[in-house]
Scaffold this motif. Sequence first.
Motif, PDB file in Angstrom:
ATOM      1  N   LEU A  56      14.787 -37.976  11.193  1.00 31.07           N
ATOM      2  CA  LEU A  56      14.523 -36.922  12.165  1.00 31.07           C
ATOM      3  C   LEU A  56      15.755 -36.040  12.312  1.00 31.07           C
ATOM      4  CD1 LEU A  56      12.733 -35.666  14.387  1.00 31.07           C
ATOM      5  CD2 LEU A  56      13.591 -37.449  15.935  1.00 31.07           C
ATOM      6  N   ASN A  57      15.562 -34.731  12.115  1.00 27.55           N
ATOM      7  CA  ASN A  57      16.650 -33.773  12.274  1.00 27.55           C
ATOM      8  C   ASN A  57      16.363 -32.913  13.506  1.00 27.55           C
ATOM      9  OD1 ASN A  57      18.535 -31.717  12.158  1.00 27.55           O
ATOM     10  ND2 ASN A  57      18.317 -31.374   9.970  1.00 27.55           N
ATOM     11  N   LEU A  58      17.195 -33.078  14.528  1.00 27.24           N
ATOM     12  CA  LEU A  58      17.087 -32.295  15.757  1.00 27.24           C
ATOM     13  C   LEU A  58      18.344 -31.474  16.000  1.00 27.24           C
ATOM     14  CD1 LEU A  58      15.509 -35.035  18.055  1.00 27.24           C
ATOM     15  CD2 LEU A  58      14.360 -33.051  17.062  1.00 27.24           C
ATOM     16  N   SER A  59      19.115 -31.230  14.950  1.00 27.28           N
ATOM     17  CA  SER A  59      20.362 -30.483  15.113  1.00 27.28           C
ATOM     18  C   SER A  59      20.081 -29.089  15.676  1.00 27.28           C
ATOM     19  CB  SER A  59      21.107 -30.380  13.778  1.00 27.28           C
ATOM     20  OG  SER A  59      20.335 -29.699  12.819  1.00 27.28           O
ATOM     21  N   VAL A  60      20.977 -28.639  16.527  1.00 27.04           N
ATOM     22  CA  VAL A  60      20.934 -27.319  17.148  1.00 27.04           C
ATOM     23  C   VAL A  60      19.687 -27.135  18.032  1.00 27.04           C
ATOM     24  CG1 VAL A  60      21.423 -24.863  16.781  1.00 27.04           C
ATOM     25  CG2 VAL A  60      22.067 -26.485  15.022  1.00 27.04           C
ATOM     26  N   CYS A  61      19.146 -28.223  18.541  1.00 24.26           N
ATOM     27  CA  CYS A  61      18.058 -28.154  19.527  1.00 24.26           C
ATOM     28  C   CYS A  61      18.714 -28.259  20.899  1.00 24.26           C
ATOM     29  CB  CYS A  61      17.057 -29.287  19.330  1.00 24.26           C
ATOM     30  SG  CYS A  61      16.012 -29.084  17.888  1.00 24.26           S
ATOM     31  N   THR A  62      19.172 -27.147  21.411  1.00 25.16           N
ATOM     32  CA  THR A  62      19.983 -27.156  22.622  1.00 25.16           C
ATOM     33  C   THR A  62      19.303 -27.723  23.860  1.00 25.16           C
ATOM     34  OG1 THR A  62      19.450 -24.823  22.961  1.00 25.16           O
ATOM     35  CG2 THR A  62      21.527 -25.319  21.859  1.00 25.16           C
ATOM     36  N   PRO A  63      17.974 -27.618  24.049  1.00 25.31           N
ATOM     37  CA  PRO A  63      17.383 -28.192  25.255  1.00 25.31           C
ATOM     38  C   PRO A  63      17.242 -29.720  25.204  1.00 25.31           C
ATOM     39  CG  PRO A  63      15.870 -26.601  24.243  1.00 25.31           C
ATOM     40  CD  PRO A  63      17.002 -26.834  23.302  1.00 25.31           C
TER      41      PRO A  63
ATOM     42  N   SER B  37      15.153 -28.837  13.273  1.00 25.37           N
ATOM     43  CA  SER B  37      16.464 -28.231  13.544  1.00 25.37           C
ATOM     44  C   SER B  37      16.317 -26.767  13.960  1.00 25.37           C
ATOM     45  CB  SER B  37      17.372 -28.345  12.316  1.00 25.37           C
ATOM     46  OG  SER B  37      16.795 -27.714  11.194  1.00 25.37           O
ATOM     47  N   SER B  38      17.124 -26.379  14.912  1.00 30.23           N
ATOM     48  CA  SER B  38      17.186 -25.007  15.433  1.00 30.23           C
ATOM     49  C   SER B  38      15.881 -24.531  16.064  1.00 30.23           C
ATOM     50  CB  SER B  38      17.614 -24.024  14.339  1.00 30.23           C
ATOM     51  OG  SER B  38      18.889 -24.366  13.844  1.00 30.23           O
ATOM     52  N   CYS B  39      15.032 -25.449  16.464  1.00 33.12           N
ATOM     53  CA  CYS B  39      13.779 -25.060  17.112  1.00 33.12           C
ATOM     54  C   CYS B  39      14.036 -24.609  18.540  1.00 33.12           C
ATOM     55  CB  CYS B  39      12.786 -26.220  17.115  1.00 33.12           C
ATOM     56  SG  CYS B  39      12.029 -26.473  15.517  1.00 33.12           S
ATOM     57  N   LYS B  40      13.285 -23.635  18.955  1.00 28.14           N
ATOM     58  CA  LYS B  40      13.377 -23.125  20.318  1.00 28.14           C
ATOM     59  C   LYS B  40      12.208 -23.682  21.115  1.00 28.14           C
ATOM     60  CE  LYS B  40      16.872 -20.703  19.100  1.00 28.14           C
ATOM     61  NZ  LYS B  40      18.160 -21.328  19.190  1.00 28.14           N
TER      62      LYS B  40
ATOM     63  N   GLY C 206      10.699 -21.148  10.436  1.00 23.91           N
ATOM     64  CA  GLY C 206      10.723 -19.827  11.032  1.00 23.91           C
ATOM     65  C   GLY C 206       9.402 -19.355  11.615  1.00 23.91           C
ATOM     66  N   LEU C 207       8.455 -20.257  11.792  1.00 24.07           N
ATOM     67  CA  LEU C 207       7.153 -19.891  12.347  1.00 24.07           C
ATOM     68  C   LEU C 207       7.312 -19.431  13.794  1.00 24.07           C
ATOM     69  CD1 LEU C 207       4.011 -19.917  12.025  1.00 24.07           C
ATOM     70  CD2 LEU C 207       4.093 -22.230  12.976  1.00 24.07           C
ATOM     71  N   ARG C 208       6.673 -18.331  14.118  1.00 20.60           N
ATOM     72  CA  ARG C 208       6.648 -17.819  15.487  1.00 20.60           C
ATOM     73  C   ARG C 208       5.181 -17.745  15.892  1.00 20.60           C
ATOM     74  NH1 ARG C 208      11.718 -15.301  16.583  1.00 20.60           N
ATOM     75  NH2 ARG C 208      12.922 -15.172  14.695  1.00 20.60           N
ATOM     76  N   ALA C 209       4.812 -18.560  16.875  1.00 22.62           N
ATOM     77  CA  ALA C 209       3.408 -18.616  17.283  1.00 22.62           C
ATOM     78  C   ALA C 209       3.310 -18.989  18.751  1.00 22.62           C
ATOM     79  CB  ALA C 209       2.670 -19.647  16.437  1.00 22.62           C
ATOM     80  N   ALA C 210       2.212 -18.585  19.370  1.00 22.38           N
ATOM     81  CA  ALA C 210       1.975 -18.949  20.756  1.00 22.38           C
ATOM     82  C   ALA C 210       1.706 -20.445  20.864  1.00 22.38           C
ATOM     83  CB  ALA C 210       0.811 -18.154  21.321  1.00 22.38           C
TER      84      ALA C 210
ATOM     85  N   SER D 237       8.810 -29.864   7.606  1.00 23.13           N
ATOM     86  CA  SER D 237       9.952 -29.088   8.060  1.00 23.13           C
ATOM     87  C   SER D 237       9.457 -27.916   8.902  1.00 23.13           C
ATOM     88  CB  SER D 237      10.773 -28.561   6.882  1.00 23.13           C
ATOM     89  OG  SER D 237      11.839 -27.772   7.354  1.00 23.13           O
ATOM     90  N   LEU D 238       9.883 -27.892  10.156  1.00 22.17           N
ATOM     91  CA  LEU D 238       9.521 -26.819  11.082  1.00 22.17           C
ATOM     92  C   LEU D 238      10.790 -26.177  11.646  1.00 22.17           C
ATOM     93  CD1 LEU D 238       6.703 -28.713  13.007  1.00 22.17           C
ATOM     94  CD2 LEU D 238       6.409 -26.976  11.247  1.00 22.17           C
ATOM     95  N   ARG D 239      11.794 -26.035  10.823  1.00 25.30           N
ATOM     96  CA  ARG D 239      13.067 -25.446  11.259  1.00 25.30           C
ATOM     97  C   ARG D 239      12.841 -24.086  11.889  1.00 25.30           C
ATOM     98  NH1 ARG D 239      15.695 -25.765   5.586  1.00 25.30           N
ATOM     99  NH2 ARG D 239      13.803 -24.624   5.434  1.00 25.30           N
ATOM    100  N   CYS D 240      13.608 -23.813  12.923  1.00 23.78           N
ATOM    101  CA  CYS D 240      13.591 -22.514  13.605  1.00 23.78           C
ATOM    102  C   CYS D 240      12.218 -22.163  14.167  1.00 23.78           C
ATOM    103  CB  CYS D 240      14.075 -21.407  12.681  1.00 23.78           C
ATOM    104  SG  CYS D 240      15.731 -21.673  12.031  1.00 23.78           S
ATOM    105  N   LEU D 241      11.464 -23.160  14.551  1.00 22.06           N
ATOM    106  CA  LEU D 241      10.133 -22.936  15.109  1.00 22.06           C
ATOM    107  C   LEU D 241      10.240 -22.326  16.502  1.00 22.06           C
ATOM    108  CD1 LEU D 241       7.018 -23.505  14.897  1.00 22.06           C
ATOM    109  CD2 LEU D 241       7.508 -25.641  16.101  1.00 22.06           C
ATOM    110  N   TYR D 242       9.464 -21.299  16.736  1.00 21.99           N
ATOM    111  CA  TYR D 242       9.351 -20.662  18.043  1.00 21.99           C
ATOM    112  C   TYR D 242       7.880 -20.761  18.442  1.00 21.99           C
ATOM    113  CZ  TYR D 242      13.911 -18.567  17.183  1.00 21.99           C
ATOM    114  OH  TYR D 242      15.241 -18.368  16.928  1.00 21.99           O
ATOM    115  N   ALA D 243       7.523 -21.803  19.158  1.00 25.89           N
ATOM    116  CA  ALA D 243       6.126 -21.982  19.550  1.00 25.89           C
ATOM    117  C   ALA D 243       6.055 -22.757  20.854  1.00 25.89           C
ATOM    118  CB  ALA D 243       5.356 -22.731  18.469  1.00 25.89           C
ATOM    119  N   SER D 244       5.022 -22.488  21.586  1.00 24.86           N
ATOM    120  CA  SER D 244       4.812 -23.229  22.824  1.00 24.86           C
ATOM    121  C   SER D 244       3.314 -23.282  23.085  1.00 24.86           C
ATOM    122  CB  SER D 244       5.513 -22.526  23.970  1.00 24.86           C
ATOM    123  OG  SER D 244       5.261 -23.176  25.184  1.00 24.86           O
ATOM    124  N   PRO D 245       2.698 -24.398  23.086  1.00 26.49           N
ATOM    125  CA  PRO D 245       3.243 -25.729  22.836  1.00 26.49           C
ATOM    126  C   PRO D 245       3.217 -26.107  21.352  1.00 26.49           C
ATOM    127  CG  PRO D 245       0.984 -25.942  23.539  1.00 26.49           C
ATOM    128  CD  PRO D 245       1.321 -24.459  23.571  1.00 26.49           C
TER     129      PRO D 245
END
Length: 105
Positions: free
Chosen positions: A67-74, A45-48, A6-10, A23-31
């Motif tokens: 490696l778990n990439l489930s729900v990685c839509t891109p 999994s579920s990373c944006k 669930g980390l949200r970072a630039a 485990s970096l599930r639900c990560l919102y970061a770029s890059p």
Amino acid sequence: KIDISGLRAATAVFACAQVHSLSLRCLYASPLLLDCPALTSLDLSSCKLSDSLLRGALITCPNLTSLNLSVCTPLSDETLRETAQHCSQLRSLDLSFCPNIFLEG
């Protein structure tokens, strides 16, 4: 094992020479920058993350066995091809709910 779900970072930078499971599930970061040569298990999994960011991160982890990439839509077929080339020890791969994957076999 390190769990940073669930980390949200630039920018997310992980340099962890001795870590084997991350485990970096639900990560919102770029890059996303990984420097974890001993990593054998990675959960994204579920990373944006964009497909190119995922590809760049995965090719730096040559010792992955799980490696778990489930729900990685891109996630795309091209990223899977490059991952397979760079992660030759991969034995477990979760691609459930990845709508852009069309590879057979």
